[in-house]
Scaffold this active site. Structure first.
Site, PDB file in Angstrom:
ATOM      1  N   ASP A  57       1.162  -1.265   0.204  1.00 55.07           N
ATOM      2  CA  ASP A  57       0.245   0.053  -0.337  1.00 55.07           C
ATOM      3  C   ASP A  57       0.937   1.308  -0.119  1.00 55.07           C
ATOM      4  O   ASP A  57       0.808   2.602  -0.918  1.00 55.07           O
ATOM      5  CB  ASP A  57      -0.890   0.073   1.367  1.00 55.07           C
ATOM      6  N   LYS A 261      18.438   8.360   9.466  1.00 54.95           N
ATOM      7  CA  LYS A 261      17.985   6.198   9.926  1.00 54.95           C
ATOM      8  C   LYS A 261      20.017   5.992  10.097  1.00 54.95           C
ATOM      9  O   LYS A 261      20.773   6.677   9.188  1.00 54.95           O
ATOM     10  CB  LYS A 261      18.099   6.089   7.486  1.00 54.95           C
ATOM     11  N   ASP A 286      19.254   2.729  -1.506  1.00 58.97           N
ATOM     12  CA  ASP A 286      20.584   2.076  -1.830  1.00 58.97           C
ATOM     13  C   ASP A 286      21.689   1.961  -1.423  1.00 58.97           C
ATOM     14  O   ASP A 286      22.777   1.336  -1.638  1.00 58.97           O
ATOM     15  CB  ASP A 286      20.846   3.396  -3.108  1.00 58.97           C
TER      16      ASP A 286
END
Ligand SMILES: O=C(O)[C@H](O)[C@H](O)COP(=O)(O)O
Ligand SMILES: [Mg+2]
Length: 337
Positions: A57, A261, A286
């Site tokens: 989704d 992150k 990546d």
């Protein structure tokens, strides 16, 4: 572009304890020994790709090395993201790049042909500013010394937090300044925040070092992210983590918190704010130790693309610290053929 996301009252990390901010990223279960993670599965046939897209989704996209390299768009990326919007899929952007604020990023996304609005962009500069404001309750009479660029200054300003340094300290240091106190302590500094800085210099390092060491640990030490390298315009250069390493080494202290992150600060907010089902959400990145780790810690599906910093050897390493569930050559390869 009609919004596919219903803006909600925004909380990056809750003030409550249910999502305590992580200053260090928990080890990924079952990956440190390398062997227990199955190898990444290559999405290679139109049927596999179509079935993969249909089972999600929401797609959370990393930016540098996934959607673009500098100002060069990855071929087919804008088209694929518009296909997702047309299918009613949700798109969220999460970037460790702290050089721009969310508002500035909207301009870049639109210029490069991507769907975007401030509410679906989460940058590490924003994460750091939110942490200072809402988790540290940073005092109004204190300032943040920024080793970084305008994106951090702008996000701090949005939170009503004073910043010094950044572009104001881009001038090379003069020999005489060692003696004249330019680099001396400053009681008004309550935090040092380091992010990507293409204008890094000795002046900034010397000031950050002085503020962090002169006030006997009373100054918060924060960083936006620890990416070792930075993919831009078809090359790879030293990343924020490499700039941070010099400051860590000199002050002999790790940051109190690294807000980008793979830490789950932004993940917790995103999952909560958009009411996402992790089982139907995919993180596309990546870099294994930031993007894929971020997705795995959040229990999302993960897709590695080969247009950024990860080599084939790193992707396929049996003893690698993090393995993506899927991999594909580029976001453009996900387009329905
Ligand atoms: O050095 C850096 O900060 C990173 O290379 C850069 O910020 C990565 O941005 P992202 O891939 O998370 O969009
Ligand atoms: Mg990237």
């Amino acid at each position: 572009m009609e919004s596919i996301i219903t803006p909600q009252p925004h909380r990056l990390v809750s003030s409550g304890s249910e999502h305590p901010v992580q200053s260090s990223t928990p080890a990924l279960a079952g990956t440190s020994d390398g062997g227990s993670s199955p190898p990444s599965h290559h999405l290679s046939t139109p049927e596999e790709i179509s079935s993969f897209v249909d089972q999600m989704d929401t797609f959370i996209f990393d930016c540098d090395g996934v959607l673009w390299l500098g100002n060069d768009t990855i071929k087919g990326a804008p088209e694929f993201l518009h296909e997702l919007v047309a299918k009613g899929k949700r798109i969220i952007y999460v970037t460790n790049n702290s050089s721009k604020s969310r508002k500035t990023y909207v301009g870049k996304f639109k210029k490069l042909g991507f769907p975007a609005e401030p509410d679906n962009i989460f940058g590490s500069a924003y994460a750091a500013a939110y942490y200072l404001k809402n988790m540290l309750n940073f005092p109004a009479d204190k300032k943040v010394y920024v080793v970084g660029m305008q994106g951090i200054v702008d996000e701090l300003a949005e939170m009503g937090i004073q910043a010094v340094g950044a572009g104001d300290d881009n001038a090379p240091l003069q020999e005489t300044e060692f003696e004249n106190g330019t680099l001396g302590p400053d009681e008004s500094i309550g935090a040092v925040l380091l992010g990507f800085d293409s204008q890094i210099n000795y002046r900034k390092y010397a000031k950050a070092f002085t503020y962090l060491t002169a006030n006997k640990g009373k100054v918060h030490f924060l960083a936006t992210n620890e990416d070792r390298t930075y993919p831009i315009s078809g090359s790879i250069y030293p990343g924020t983590g490499s700039l941070l390493a010099a400051l860590i080494h000199s002050v002999n202290r790790r940051p109190d918190a690294v807000l980008g992150k793979p830490s789950q600060n932004m993940m917790n907010t995103i999952l909560e704010r958009f009411h996402l089902d992790p089982a139907r959400t995919c993180m596309v990145g990546d870099r294994l130790d930031t993007d894929i780790a971020f997705g795995k810690l959040g229990k999302l599906h993960t897709l590695l693309v080969m247009t950024g910093v990860t080599s084939v050897e790193e992707r396929d390493a049996k003893k690698g610290p993090v393995t993506a569930e899927y991999w594909i050559e580029s976001v453009g390869h996900l387009r329905q053929r």
